[in-house]
Design a protein around this motif. Structure first.
Motif, PDB file in Angstrom:
ATOM      1  N   GLU A 365      74.410 -54.048  80.571  1.00  0.00           N
ATOM      2  CA  GLU A 365      75.557 -54.349  79.713  1.00  0.00           C
ATOM      3  C   GLU A 365      75.573 -53.420  78.506  1.00  0.00           C
ATOM      4  OE1 GLU A 365      75.227 -58.227  78.077  1.00  0.00           O
ATOM      5  OE2 GLU A 365      73.229 -57.906  77.237  1.00  0.00           O
ATOM      6  N   PHE A 366      76.757 -53.373  77.870  1.00  0.00           N
ATOM      7  CA  PHE A 366      76.906 -52.672  76.592  1.00  0.00           C
ATOM      8  C   PHE A 366      76.765 -53.713  75.487  1.00  0.00           C
ATOM      9  CE2 PHE A 366      79.555 -50.249  79.641  1.00  0.00           C
ATOM     10  CZ  PHE A 366      78.839 -49.062  79.618  1.00  0.00           C
ATOM     11  N   GLY A 367      75.646 -53.717  74.832  1.00  0.00           N
ATOM     12  CA  GLY A 367      75.372 -54.718  73.811  1.00  0.00           C
ATOM     13  C   GLY A 367      75.935 -54.343  72.464  1.00  0.00           C
ATOM     14  N   ASP A 368      75.712 -55.204  71.454  1.00  0.00           N
ATOM     15  CA  ASP A 368      76.204 -54.960  70.107  1.00  0.00           C
ATOM     16  C   ASP A 368      75.568 -53.726  69.486  1.00  0.00           C
ATOM     17  OD1 ASP A 368      77.718 -57.203  70.347  1.00  0.00           O
ATOM     18  OD2 ASP A 368      76.275 -58.520  69.327  1.00  0.00           O
ATOM     19  N   ASN A 369      74.275 -53.522  69.765  1.00  0.00           N
ATOM     20  CA  ASN A 369      73.565 -52.435  69.099  1.00  0.00           C
ATOM     21  C   ASN A 369      72.969 -51.423  70.069  1.00  0.00           C
ATOM     22  OD1 ASN A 369      73.512 -53.685  66.257  1.00  0.00           O
ATOM     23  ND2 ASN A 369      72.653 -55.301  67.554  1.00  0.00           N
ATOM     24  N   SER A 370      72.995 -51.739  71.384  1.00  0.00           N
ATOM     25  CA  SER A 370      72.348 -50.850  72.339  1.00  0.00           C
ATOM     26  C   SER A 370      72.967 -51.026  73.712  1.00  0.00           C
ATOM     27  CB  SER A 370      70.860 -51.172  72.420  1.00  0.00           C
ATOM     28  OG  SER A 370      70.666 -52.499  72.894  1.00  0.00           O
ATOM     29  N   VAL A 371      72.678 -50.041  74.561  1.00  0.00           N
ATOM     30  CA  VAL A 371      72.996 -50.170  75.976  1.00  0.00           C
ATOM     31  C   VAL A 371      71.761 -50.790  76.637  1.00  0.00           C
ATOM     32  CG1 VAL A 371      73.622 -48.963  78.089  1.00  0.00           C
ATOM     33  CG2 VAL A 371      74.483 -48.137  75.885  1.00  0.00           C
ATOM     34  N   ASN A 372      71.929 -51.936  77.265  1.00  0.00           N
ATOM     35  CA  ASN A 372      70.803 -52.708  77.770  1.00  0.00           C
ATOM     36  C   ASN A 372      70.529 -52.409  79.242  1.00  0.00           C
ATOM     37  OD1 ASN A 372      70.493 -54.023  75.276  1.00  0.00           O
ATOM     38  ND2 ASN A 372      72.045 -55.544  75.828  1.00  0.00           N
ATOM     39  N   PHE A 373      69.280 -52.104  79.517  1.00  0.00           N
ATOM     40  CA  PHE A 373      68.809 -51.844  80.872  1.00  0.00           C
ATOM     41  C   PHE A 373      67.772 -52.908  81.248  1.00  0.00           C
ATOM     42  CE2 PHE A 373      70.407 -47.801  79.498  1.00  0.00           C
ATOM     43  CZ  PHE A 373      70.860 -47.161  80.643  1.00  0.00           C
ATOM     44  N   GLU A 374      67.457 -52.964  82.538  1.00  0.00           N
ATOM     45  CA  GLU A 374      66.336 -53.775  83.006  1.00  0.00           C
ATOM     46  C   GLU A 374      65.547 -52.984  84.039  1.00  0.00           C
ATOM     47  OE1 GLU A 374      65.834 -58.351  83.811  1.00  0.00           O
ATOM     48  OE2 GLU A 374      66.604 -57.408  85.648  1.00  0.00           O
ATOM     49  N   ILE A 375      64.245 -52.827  83.779  1.00  0.00           N
ATOM     50  CA  ILE A 375      63.351 -52.185  84.733  1.00  0.00           C
ATOM     51  C   ILE A 375      62.896 -53.252  85.722  1.00  0.00           C
ATOM     52  CG2 ILE A 375      61.180 -50.960  85.019  1.00  0.00           C
ATOM     53  CD1 ILE A 375      61.446 -50.009  82.141  1.00  0.00           C
ATOM     54  N   ARG A 376      63.028 -52.962  87.013  1.00  0.00           N
ATOM     55  CA  ARG A 376      62.611 -53.899  88.044  1.00  0.00           C
ATOM     56  C   ARG A 376      61.609 -53.194  88.963  1.00  0.00           C
ATOM     57  NH1 ARG A 376      68.515 -56.629  89.614  1.00  0.00           N
ATOM     58  NH2 ARG A 376      68.882 -57.518  87.530  1.00  0.00           N
ATOM     59  N   PHE A 401      59.868 -42.065  75.720  1.00  0.00           N
ATOM     60  CA  PHE A 401      61.062 -41.987  74.874  1.00  0.00           C
ATOM     61  C   PHE A 401      60.781 -41.153  73.624  1.00  0.00           C
ATOM     62  CE2 PHE A 401      63.762 -45.892  76.256  1.00  0.00           C
ATOM     63  CZ  PHE A 401      63.867 -45.329  77.517  1.00  0.00           C
ATOM     64  N   LYS A 402      59.591 -41.292  73.046  1.00  0.00           N
ATOM     65  CA  LYS A 402      59.257 -40.488  71.870  1.00  0.00           C
ATOM     66  C   LYS A 402      59.166 -39.008  72.222  1.00  0.00           C
ATOM     67  CE  LYS A 402      56.593 -41.609  68.607  1.00  0.00           C
ATOM     68  NZ  LYS A 402      55.425 -41.930  67.770  1.00  0.00           N
ATOM     69  N   GLU A 403      58.594 -38.696  73.397  1.00  0.00           N
ATOM     70  CA  GLU A 403      58.493 -37.286  73.809  1.00  0.00           C
ATOM     71  C   GLU A 403      59.871 -36.649  73.979  1.00  0.00           C
ATOM     72  OE1 GLU A 403      56.198 -36.951  77.325  1.00  0.00           O
ATOM     73  OE2 GLU A 403      54.393 -37.912  76.482  1.00  0.00           O
ATOM     74  N   HIS A 404      60.835 -37.414  74.434  1.00  0.00           N
ATOM     75  CA  HIS A 404      62.167 -36.865  74.709  1.00  0.00           C
ATOM     76  C   HIS A 404      63.182 -37.276  73.637  1.00  0.00           C
ATOM     77  CE1 HIS A 404      60.133 -36.661  78.620  1.00  0.00           C
ATOM     78  NE2 HIS A 404      60.969 -35.673  78.921  1.00  0.00           N
ATOM     79  N   GLU A 405      62.699 -37.800  72.499  1.00  0.00           N
ATOM     80  CA  GLU A 405      63.550 -38.123  71.338  1.00  0.00           C
ATOM     81  C   GLU A 405      64.697 -39.055  71.707  1.00  0.00           C
ATOM     82  OE1 GLU A 405      64.776 -34.446  69.634  1.00  0.00           O
ATOM     83  OE2 GLU A 405      62.771 -33.946  68.877  1.00  0.00           O
ATOM     84  N   ILE A 406      64.361 -40.080  72.494  1.00  0.00           N
ATOM     85  CA  ILE A 406      65.347 -41.108  72.830  1.00  0.00           C
ATOM     86  C   ILE A 406      65.148 -42.277  71.872  1.00  0.00           C
ATOM     87  CG2 ILE A 406      66.046 -42.792  74.573  1.00  0.00           C
ATOM     88  CD1 ILE A 406      65.436 -40.758  76.683  1.00  0.00           C
ATOM     89  N   GLU A 407      66.231 -42.685  71.249  1.00  0.00           N
ATOM     90  CA  GLU A 407      66.156 -43.716  70.214  1.00  0.00           C
ATOM     91  C   GLU A 407      66.245 -45.108  70.822  1.00  0.00           C
ATOM     92  OE1 GLU A 407      68.674 -45.246  66.291  1.00  0.00           O
ATOM     93  OE2 GLU A 407      69.292 -43.443  67.375  1.00  0.00           O
ATOM     94  N   ILE A 408      65.342 -45.967  70.376  1.00  0.00           N
ATOM     95  CA  ILE A 408      65.415 -47.393  70.701  1.00  0.00           C
ATOM     96  C   ILE A 408      65.985 -48.088  69.475  1.00  0.00           C
ATOM     97  CG2 ILE A 408      64.123 -49.464  71.342  1.00  0.00           C
ATOM     98  CD1 ILE A 408      62.082 -47.698  72.686  1.00  0.00           C
ATOM     99  N   PRO A 409      67.244 -48.520  69.512  1.00  0.00           N
ATOM    100  CA  PRO A 409      67.895 -49.033  68.290  1.00  0.00           C
ATOM    101  C   PRO A 409      67.380 -50.415  67.910  1.00  0.00           C
ATOM    102  CG  PRO A 409      69.344 -49.297  70.154  1.00  0.00           C
ATOM    103  CD  PRO A 409      68.136 -48.551  70.673  1.00  0.00           C
ATOM    104  N   PHE A 410      67.630 -50.742  66.663  1.00  0.00           N
ATOM    105  CA  PHE A 410      67.339 -52.084  66.168  1.00  0.00           C
ATOM    106  C   PHE A 410      68.587 -52.593  65.463  1.00  0.00           C
ATOM    107  CE2 PHE A 410      65.853 -48.927  63.162  1.00  0.00           C
ATOM    108  CZ  PHE A 410      66.450 -49.312  61.973  1.00  0.00           C
ATOM    109  N   PRO A 411      68.787 -53.899  65.383  1.00  0.00           N
ATOM    110  CA  PRO A 411      70.032 -54.446  64.795  1.00  0.00           C
ATOM    111  C   PRO A 411      70.207 -54.021  63.344  1.00  0.00           C
ATOM    112  CG  PRO A 411      68.824 -56.133  65.985  1.00  0.00           C
ATOM    113  CD  PRO A 411      67.922 -54.943  65.898  1.00  0.00           C
ATOM    114  N   GLN A 412      71.451 -53.626  62.956  1.00  0.00           N
ATOM    115  CA  GLN A 412      71.804 -53.273  61.585  1.00  0.00           C
ATOM    116  C   GLN A 412      73.085 -53.990  61.190  1.00  0.00           C
ATOM    117  OE1 GLN A 412      72.000 -49.058  61.061  1.00  0.00           O
ATOM    118  NE2 GLN A 412      69.967 -48.670  61.923  1.00  0.00           N
ATOM    119  N   ARG A 413      73.192 -54.337  59.952  1.00  0.00           N
ATOM    120  CA  ARG A 413      74.385 -55.010  59.448  1.00  0.00           C
ATOM    121  C   ARG A 413      74.818 -54.341  58.138  1.00  0.00           C
ATOM    122  NH1 ARG A 413      73.920 -56.539  63.763  1.00  0.00           N
ATOM    123  NH2 ARG A 413      73.889 -58.664  64.614  1.00  0.00           N
ATOM    124  N   ASP A 414      76.135 -54.007  58.023  1.00  0.00           N
ATOM    125  CA  ASP A 414      76.704 -53.459  56.799  1.00  0.00           C
ATOM    126  C   ASP A 414      77.509 -54.547  56.106  1.00  0.00           C
ATOM    127  OD1 ASP A 414      75.644 -51.027  57.289  1.00  0.00           O
ATOM    128  OD2 ASP A 414      77.444 -50.213  58.269  1.00  0.00           O
TER     129      ASP A 414
END
Length: 445
Positions: A365-376, A401-414
């Protein structure tokens, strides 16, 4: 003095010359020495073989057990040979005394070693050994009959049964000896079944049925030895049935439920199950309850009846392979194909993941702060832990993810403040305790 000795010997066996008594006594001592020597040689050469045979059948090694088997071999050979010598010739009294004492001592020591060898209390072995020594040695003073008659007089009548001291001693001795033999047989049979080609549930069921059969056989044999008629127990069958029906209903129900679980193999030792709040692998299926061992080291004892009547989740009932789902979220700015490939690579790098079926990464799904995946991915050893497996996968995902500079987002509020009261300052009641001045925006975690 010598004349008195001769007269005493002649009184023991009237008409037998004293020198014959002495000669037979010396011969008996020589034969006893031969029996002891033969027993020592047999224990030296046959004892180690018997020890290895016992260890192979009983399933454990013990230096103490090896010494006991060696001693028992020597004593058994000694009293068997002395018995043969005693029966082979009509000896007179001195020779009979020599042989009888040797047999009494060796039989008593043999029984003592046997009882201690099956891990019964040492004091029981001592008492049984002494009792056998006295019983056999009593033949030197006219046999066991005088002692039995004296002990028979101490007691009381209960209906048609005479409850005497002799009867109590006989029952106790019979019970101890039969229990010792039954325990030795149970160890051997349990080890043989445990090393068979049967699966875990069938081995446990076979061991339990063998244990019940051996104990039942020992019980019936003991009743026959002490002279109790089995038909006399029919009088108590009605009362015993009522006791089972009311007082032991749960116990008998759990026993039958345990046998059914083992027979239909729905739950086996080693299975990973979940019953209510209990989750872990089956450690043991007992007579009353099933032991479920959790990853925290706690052991939950669940009654067998509960496993028959409640819903049970068995992770390895027909197939030991189970699928694990691990959620992962990435930033909207991420190359999604690369992220999915890295998630699959993380599974490949963890040894416990099965290659078939292959691990996959699904976009959920496309979540509020991230695109959500599931590893199976699948594993076949849930008893080794699920939490530690998920941790290993997530740690590997983090590293990739760190090696390839992929961001794992965290919730933010303005927070945008459109107007302020007079004074131009407002204090936000939030967990971060931040103060916003003017029209400035701030993030609150």
């Amino acid at each position: 003095m010598i004349d008195k000795a001769y007269k005493y010997l002649e009184s023991l066996a009237p008409g037998t010359p004293a020198n014959v008594q002495y000669i037979e006594g010396i011969i008996a001592i020589g034969l006893v020495a031969i029996a002891l020597t033969a027993g020592w040689y047999l224990s030296k050469y046959i004892g180690p073989k018997l020890r290895h045979l016992w260890e192979a059948r009983a399933g454990y090694e013990s230096e103490l057990a090896g010494r006991r088997i060696r001693d028992m071999t020597r004593r058994a050979a000694t009293f068997i040979l002395c018995g043969i010598f005693l029966a082979a010739y009509p000896w007179h009294n001195i020779a009979q005394v020599v042989f009888s004492l040797t047999i009494a001592i060796t039989v008593g020591l043999f029984a003592n070693d046997l009882i201690r060898g099956v891990r019964m209390p040492d004091w029981i072995g001592t008492i049984v050994g002494l009792a056998l020594f006295i019983t056999i040695g009593s033949g030197l003073v006219g046999g066991i009959a005088p002692i039995a008659e004296a002990m028979e007089r101490v007691g009381f009548d209960l209906g048609s049964r005479r409850i005497s001291l002799w009867w109590i001693v006989t029952v106790a001795m019979t019970a101890v000896i039969l229990l010792a033999v039954a325990r030795a047989l149970m160890k051997i049979v349990s080890h043989i079944i445990g090393n068979s080609q049967l699966d875990g549930a069938q081995r446990v069921l076979g061991q339990k049925l063998a244990t019940v059969a051996i104990l039942a056989g020992a019980f019936v044999l003991g009743l026959d030895i002490v002279g109790i008629d089995l038909t006399a127990l029919a009088v108590f069958s009605g009362a015993f049935g009522l006791a089972i029906g009311f007082g032991m209903q749960k116990t008998i129900g759990n026993l039958i439920a345990g046998i059914i679980l083992l027979m239909d193999r729905s739950i086996k030792p080693g299975d990973v199950i979940a019953v209510g709040d209990s989750f872990g692998w089956v450690n043991k299926i007992g007579v009353r309850a099933v032991s479920v061992l959790t990853r925290e080291g706690k052991e939950h004892l669940i009654p067998n009846e509960d496993l028959m009547t409640r819903e049970v989740e068995n992770w390895s009932y027909s197939n030991p392979n189970i699928r694990i789902g691990i959620p992962v979220g990435v930033s909207y700015n991420t190359d999604m194909d690369l992220a999915m490939d890295l998630m699959k690579q993380a599974c490949v790098d963890v040894p416990r993941v099965l290659n078939h079926p292959k691990p996959v990464a699904w976009m959920l799904e496309f979540g509020d702060n991230s695109v959500n995946f599931e590893i199976r991915c699948c594993i076949k050893d849930p008893q080794s832990g699920v939490g530690n497996f998920k941790s290993a996968i997530l740690k590997r995902v983090w590293d990739l993810f760190k090696e390839h500079e992929i961001e794992i987002p965290f919730p933010q509020r303005d927070i945008h403040i459109k107007s302020l009261p007079e004074g131009g300052t407002v204090k936000l009641e939030a967990s971060s305790k931040h103060v916003v001045h003017g029209t400035e925006s701030t993030n609150i975690d």
